[in-house]
Design a protein around this motif. Structure first.
Motif, PDB file in Angstrom:
ATOM      1  N   PHE A   1       0.852  -1.199   0.000  1.00 33.19           N
ATOM      2  CA  PHE A   1       0.000   0.000   0.000  1.00 33.19           C
ATOM      3  C   PHE A   1       0.886   1.246   0.000  1.00 33.19           C
ATOM      4  N   HIS A   2       0.363   2.329  -0.580  1.00 32.19           N
ATOM      5  CA  HIS A   2       1.002   3.637  -0.389  1.00 32.19           C
ATOM      6  C   HIS A   2       0.432   4.258   0.876  1.00 32.19           C
ATOM      7  N   THR A   3       1.307   4.782   1.714  1.00 26.57           N
ATOM      8  CA  THR A   3       0.842   5.561   2.873  1.00 26.57           C
ATOM      9  C   THR A   3       1.371   6.984   2.700  1.00 26.57           C
ATOM     10  N   PHE A   4       0.828   7.665   1.670  1.00 25.47           N
ATOM     11  CA  PHE A   4       1.310   9.007   1.320  1.00 25.47           C
ATOM     12  C   PHE A   4       1.070  10.025   2.434  1.00 25.47           C
ATOM     13  N   ALA A   5       0.162   9.720   3.375  1.00 30.40           N
ATOM     14  CA  ALA A   5      -0.036  10.644   4.506  1.00 30.40           C
ATOM     15  C   ALA A   5       1.271  10.820   5.271  1.00 30.40           C
TER      16      ALA A   5
ATOM     17  N   VAL B   1       5.432   3.476   2.376  1.00 30.16           N
ATOM     18  CA  VAL B   1       5.035   2.189   1.804  1.00 30.16           C
ATOM     19  C   VAL B   1       4.683   1.227   2.932  1.00 30.16           C
ATOM     20  N   LEU B   2       3.465   0.699   2.897  1.00 29.77           N
ATOM     21  CA  LEU B   2       3.044  -0.310   3.864  1.00 29.77           C
ATOM     22  C   LEU B   2       3.126  -1.675   3.177  1.00 29.77           C
ATOM     23  N   THR B   3       4.011  -2.537   3.689  1.00 29.60           N
ATOM     24  CA  THR B   3       4.162  -3.879   3.117  1.00 29.60           C
ATOM     25  C   THR B   3       3.547  -4.883   4.081  1.00 29.60           C
ATOM     26  N   VAL B   4       2.628  -5.680   3.588  1.00 32.10           N
ATOM     27  CA  VAL B   4       1.949  -6.676   4.424  1.00 32.10           C
ATOM     28  C   VAL B   4       2.333  -8.062   3.931  1.00 32.10           C
ATOM     29  N   LYS B   5       2.886  -8.875   4.835  1.00 30.12           N
ATOM     30  CA  LYS B   5       3.271 -10.254   4.472  1.00 30.12           C
ATOM     31  C   LYS B   5       2.025 -11.132   4.509  1.00 30.12           C
ATOM     32  N   LEU B   6       1.754 -11.819   3.422  1.00 23.67           N
ATOM     33  CA  LEU B   6       0.636 -12.761   3.408  1.00 23.67           C
ATOM     34  C   LEU B   6       1.150 -14.088   3.945  1.00 23.67           C
ATOM     35  N   ASP B   7       0.310 -14.819   4.695  1.00 23.33           N
ATOM     36  CA  ASP B   7       0.852 -16.097   5.167  1.00 23.33           C
ATOM     37  C   ASP B   7       0.506 -17.249   4.235  1.00 23.33           C
ATOM     38  N   ARG B   8       0.059 -16.891   3.039  1.00 23.94           N
ATOM     39  CA  ARG B   8      -0.101 -17.907   1.990  1.00 23.94           C
ATOM     40  C   ARG B   8       0.187 -17.229   0.659  1.00 23.94           C
ATOM     41  N   GLU B   9       0.389 -18.015  -0.355  1.00 22.69           N
ATOM     42  CA  GLU B   9       0.626 -17.470  -1.679  1.00 22.69           C
ATOM     43  C   GLU B   9      -0.696 -17.031  -2.297  1.00 22.69           C
ATOM     44  N   LEU B  10      -0.716 -15.843  -2.875  1.00 26.26           N
ATOM     45  CA  LEU B  10      -1.925 -15.396  -3.575  1.00 26.26           C
ATOM     46  C   LEU B  10      -1.700 -15.662  -5.060  1.00 26.26           C
ATOM     47  N   LYS B  11      -2.353 -16.723  -5.549  1.00 25.94           N
ATOM     48  CA  LYS B  11      -2.115 -17.156  -6.935  1.00 25.94           C
ATOM     49  C   LYS B  11      -2.863 -16.245  -7.908  1.00 25.94           C
ATOM     50  N   PRO B  12      -2.440 -16.237  -9.169  1.00 27.39           N
ATOM     51  CA  PRO B  12      -3.151 -15.430 -10.167  1.00 27.39           C
ATOM     52  C   PRO B  12      -4.649 -15.734 -10.144  1.00 27.39           C
ATOM     53  N   GLY B  13      -5.460 -14.701 -10.132  1.00 20.81           N
ATOM     54  CA  GLY B  13      -6.909 -14.870 -10.131  1.00 20.81           C
ATOM     55  C   GLY B  13      -7.512 -15.013  -8.742  1.00 20.81           C
TER      56      GLY B  13
ATOM     57  N   TRP C   1      -5.496  10.001   2.525  1.00 14.74           N
ATOM     58  CA  TRP C   1      -5.792   9.881   3.956  1.00 14.74           C
ATOM     59  C   TRP C   1      -5.912   8.441   4.440  1.00 14.74           C
ATOM     60  N   PHE C   2      -5.864   7.487   3.536  1.00 16.31           N
ATOM     61  CA  PHE C   2      -5.955   6.079   3.963  1.00 16.31           C
ATOM     62  C   PHE C   2      -4.931   5.272   3.159  1.00 16.31           C
ATOM     63  N   PRO C   3      -4.544   4.088   3.637  1.00 15.20           N
ATOM     64  CA  PRO C   3      -3.602   3.272   2.867  1.00 15.20           C
ATOM     65  C   PRO C   3      -4.269   2.820   1.567  1.00 15.20           C
ATOM     66  N   VAL C   4      -3.658   3.161   0.444  1.00 14.64           N
ATOM     67  CA  VAL C   4      -4.247   2.830  -0.855  1.00 14.64           C
ATOM     68  C   VAL C   4      -3.350   1.810  -1.548  1.00 14.64           C
ATOM     69  N   MET C   5      -3.961   0.834  -2.214  1.00 10.12           N
ATOM     70  CA  MET C   5      -3.176  -0.224  -2.861  1.00 10.12           C
ATOM     71  C   MET C   5      -2.218   0.363  -3.894  1.00 10.12           C
TER      72      MET C   5
ATOM     73  N   THR D   1       7.152   3.859  -4.965  1.00 10.89           N
ATOM     74  CA  THR D   1       7.648   5.230  -5.027  1.00 10.89           C
ATOM     75  C   THR D   1       6.954   6.110  -3.989  1.00 10.89           C
ATOM     76  N   PRO D   2       7.727   6.815  -3.153  1.00  9.30           N
ATOM     77  CA  PRO D   2       7.081   7.789  -2.260  1.00  9.30           C
ATOM     78  C   PRO D   2       6.520   8.952  -3.076  1.00  9.30           C
ATOM     79  N   TYR D   3       5.654   9.750  -2.470  1.00  2.00           N
ATOM     80  CA  TYR D   3       5.017  10.824  -3.223  1.00  2.00           C
ATOM     81  C   TYR D   3       6.033  11.898  -3.606  1.00  2.00           C
ATOM     82  N   SER D   4       5.924  12.380  -4.831  1.00  2.00           N
ATOM     83  CA  SER D   4       6.862  13.376  -5.354  1.00  2.00           C
ATOM     84  C   SER D   4       6.869  14.644  -4.497  1.00  2.00           C
ATOM     85  N   THR D   5       8.061  15.180  -4.250  1.00  2.95           N
ATOM     86  CA  THR D   5       8.129  16.462  -3.539  1.00  2.95           C
ATOM     87  C   THR D   5       8.061  17.621  -4.526  1.00  2.95           C
TER      88      THR D   5
END
Ligand SMILES: [Zn+2]
Length: 732
Positions: free
Chosen positions: A94-98, A154-166, A198-202, A215-219
């Protein structure tokens, strides 16, 4: 007036907060409150349009509560994410541009000068008040805590399983946001909250690179790059607040003194909100589209201005519908805010600055530019960190295209044909590469490259190509490669390679045959200056007739102008008169104004006094004591000077003084006499530079409206009489 408003709102906020501080815990609800739309007129057609089946790969349900006492947002979002890539994913990003607000160095520089002013006006605010940030409290998947890290926006969330295509995953993120004070994309100031980022966006997962965009938000500029998503949002706010955001807005009472403002916004690029207790809403519905303007009712005749803007919005949307493709949403919103000289595009909503005076709505190109972004940013997305041309170049070309077809010569294609020279940065450059040249490169060179394509293939083929481009990338993210491919497919390989070169090579210049000729350029500049001066003066109808810049307006309108010098002055004084004359002549040249008659011989002036000179506006340069016109008209000049409160006799007898005043012509009250004077024989050498700068400033359409000013022998301004010009701060 603004200060007064701020006082009112803070009193109200304190009152609310005292009563309801016990209810400060975040509300985590499920689904959406079903209630009759309050803000927008209810219409089943609208509802159907909004709820049309979507296959958005990302769905958000966000519940948040605004604590207006501490200016914090407590939120919880459920994100349903479908892996549309060909890769298996082990994490969500997620982007956490806040978090750009954690330090001044990561905040956008384009707001820095506005914040410097706000800081000056509000000395009680600390540096920390201008900062903010987002805390991630927890991340869960079906009740199970997930490991996460929030670093560098950047908010990185570890999944505890593989998210397969689809496959699809549902994650819940709880967060708390501190809203900074001042002027930022996310901030509160006076009576308004700007709620972008204002919220974490994918983040976008880029399949071709097998990686998430981190990428962090451009200055320096913008880095908005999102996947079109479905949003269900509920905001708990004080009952007095009006909230503008995308989608079908409904309002429901919450606990005492508060309400829940909810919305459903499907297939939407990004989600922002603007809130104020002082917003009034004006709306109109035509052919199933409702345009709403959230504004401050803070001036006489404001409602009429707002109506004109809404009308203009319909016109622009209709034009782009016809040329590119249908605006698919049931509503479009515009919000007024405290940003100065800046307007910002968001999906289904644009942020405009504070309306001042009586603006030229039809000539307000920034307004149309932001509307055009609905097609180039919101509907056709792009990575505005790496390929800003795609949204800015097309939005700016579209603005000019619209103006051209409205018959607006000044803002039409001629404004593109006026080439301002080349830049050694390619139009396709990234924000980092372009630095602070983003405006001339992305906007001006960008729209020029598109115009060249338009001229090369003709309007009919160009429009067909634009429709193909829209159909291919609507709700997607376009790339320059994808654009070029579309051009190749619809307009042929030659057109493709020509525009590829225009975009990818530095130093693009419009083909000479598409540029203005010298004569066209002079005429264009003349018309532009004429409309600038006239427009600015028309917006200030209460100004006194005796206003220095008005003499430029009258000259541009075709009234005669005569410059009178003295030939009996000393050699040095004559050289000084010539220097002032020369700088005026240069200005007239640039503005495409015919050079004025210059007189200095006493006998000639005497002869022309009754007719030519009485019919002409006059600029006198130099000492009153030796100027033949001033000597001939002295009693009349003294009387007219009295009318504007200028003590002529006392000033002219004061040593080491220089300056300017403007009066009605003693022989013709419809004409003006402007005198750039100094006392004694000569202008002091030490003041010459400031003296000349002040001449340019007082004659300019973008400065304050001067009646007179005085300087001492060092060039220091010691007295002035002027009226404020609302647009002047945009030019400083
Ligand atoms: Zn733009």
């Amino acid at each position: 007036m603004n200060h007064l408003q701020r006082k009112n709102i803070s009193t109200r906020i304190v009152a609310c907060s005292l009563v309801f501080s016990v209810m400060a815990s975040p509300i985590v609800g499920t689904g959406i409150v079903k209630a009759a739309p309050v803000n927008a007129p209810a219409s089943s057609a609208h509802q159907a349009k909004e709820q049309a089946t979507t296959n958005s790969p990302i769905r958000y349900q966000i519940d948040a509560r605004l604590d207006e006492k501490t200016m914090t947002l407590h939120g919880s979002e459920t994100v349903i994410y479908k892996n549309t890539s060909k890769d298996s994913l082990r994490e969500l990003v997620f982007h956490t541009f806040a978090d750009a607000n954690r330090s001044e160095s990561t905040q956008a520089q384009m707001f820095a000068s506005a914040n410097a002013q706000i800081r000056k006006d509000n000395p009680d605010k600390q540096a920390a008040d201008f900062l903010g940030g987002i805390d991630i409290l927890q991340v869960k998947e079906t009740g199970k805590q997930l490991v996460f890290e929030n670093k560098q926006q950047v908010l990185t969330v570890k999944l505890d399983r593989e998210l397969k295509p689809g496959e699809t995953v549902t994650a819940q993120v709880d967060f708390k946001v501190k809203i900074p004070y001042g002027s930022h994309r996310l901030s509160y100031y006076q009576n308004i909250i700007n709620g972008a980022h204002w919220f974490p966006v994918m983040s976008v997962y880029e399949g071709s690179k097998h990686q998430w965009d981190r990428t962090p938000y451009s200055t320096s500029f913008e880095s908005d790059y999102y996947t079109v998503s479905d949003y269900e949002v509920q905001l708990n706010v004080p009952a007095s607040y009006q909230v503008s955001m995308p989608g079908m807005i409904t309002v429901q009472d919450a606990e005492a003194g508060r309400k829940t403002v909810a919305t459903t916004a499907n297939r939407t690029r990004e989600f922002v909100f603007f809130a104020s207790p002082d917003y009034k809403v004006e709306r109109d519905t035509r052919d199933g589209l409702t345009v709403e303007y959230y504004y401050f009712d803070n001036g006489p005749g404001k409602e009429k201005v707002i109506e004109a803007y809404i009308d203009q919005a319909f016109k622009a949307i209709q034009f782009f519908n016809d040329k590119y493709g249908e605006y698919p949403y049931p509503e479009f919103r515009i919000v007024e805010s405290h940003v100065e000289g800046l307007a910002v595009e968001f999906s289904r909503l644009i942020q405009m600055g504070m309306i001042k005076g009586n603006p030229d709505v039809e000539g307000h190109t920034a307004f149309v530019h932001e509307i055009a972004h609905q097609w180039f940013h919101s509907l056709i997305g792009n990575n505005s960190e790496t390929e800003s041309f795609l949204d800015e170049g097309f939005a700016d070309f579209s603005t000019v295209y619209f103006s051209e077809k409205q018959g607006d010569v000044m803002n039409g294609f001629k404004s593109i044909q006026l080439d301002e020279g080349a830049f050694d940065t390619a139009i396709s450059a990234s924000n980092t590469e372009v630095g602070d040249l983003w405006q001339p490169v992305y906007y001006h060179k960008g729209r020029q490259a598109i115009y060249q394509l338009y001229r090369t293939v003709g309007e009919e083929k160009f429009d067909l190509f634009m429709k193909a481009y829209f159909n291919r990338f609507v709700y997607q993210n376009a790339t320059i490669d994808g654009l070029l491919e579309t051009i190749g497919e619809t307009l042929g390989k030659e057109a493709q390679s020509e525009i590829e070169q225009a975009l990818r090579q530095p130093n693009f210049e419009l083909k000479p045959e598409y540029q203005l000729t010298d004569a066209e350029r002079a005429e264009y500049m003349h018309e532009m200056m004429k409309s600038m001066y006239h427009g600015v003066l028309a917006q200030n109808p209460d100004l006194p007739f005796e206003t220095i810049s008005r003499i430029m307006d009258k000259t541009l309108q075709g009234e005669p102008l005569t410059v009178v010098l003295s030939e009996s002055a000393s050699k040095k004084a004559k050289a000084q008169q010539q220097a002032v004359l020369k700088s005026l002549q240069t200005t007239f040249d640039i503005f495409g104004i015919q050079q004025p008659t210059v007189l200095s011989e006493r006998q000639v002036i005497k002869k022309k006094l009754k007719n030519e000179l009485a019919n002409s506006n006059v600029i006198v340069i130099g000492s009153a004591a030796t100027n033949p016109l001033v000597q001939a008209l002295k009693p009349g000049i003294i009387k007219r000077a009295d009318d504007i409160g200028f003590k002529w006799k006392a000033t002219m007898s004061k040593p080491n003084t220089a300056g300017a005043y403007i009066i009605k012509h003693p022989h013709n009250q419809k004409r003006l006499l402007l005198h750039f004077f100094w006392t004694g024989d000569q202008l002091s050498t030490a003041s010459a530079e400031d003296y000349n700068a002040m001449i340019s400033k007082s004659m300019s359409f973008s400065s304050a409206f001067y009646q007179f000013y005085l300087m001492d022998q060092t060039g220091k301004l010691v007295m002035e009489k002027k009226n404020d010009n609302a647009i002047s701060e945009l030019f400083e």
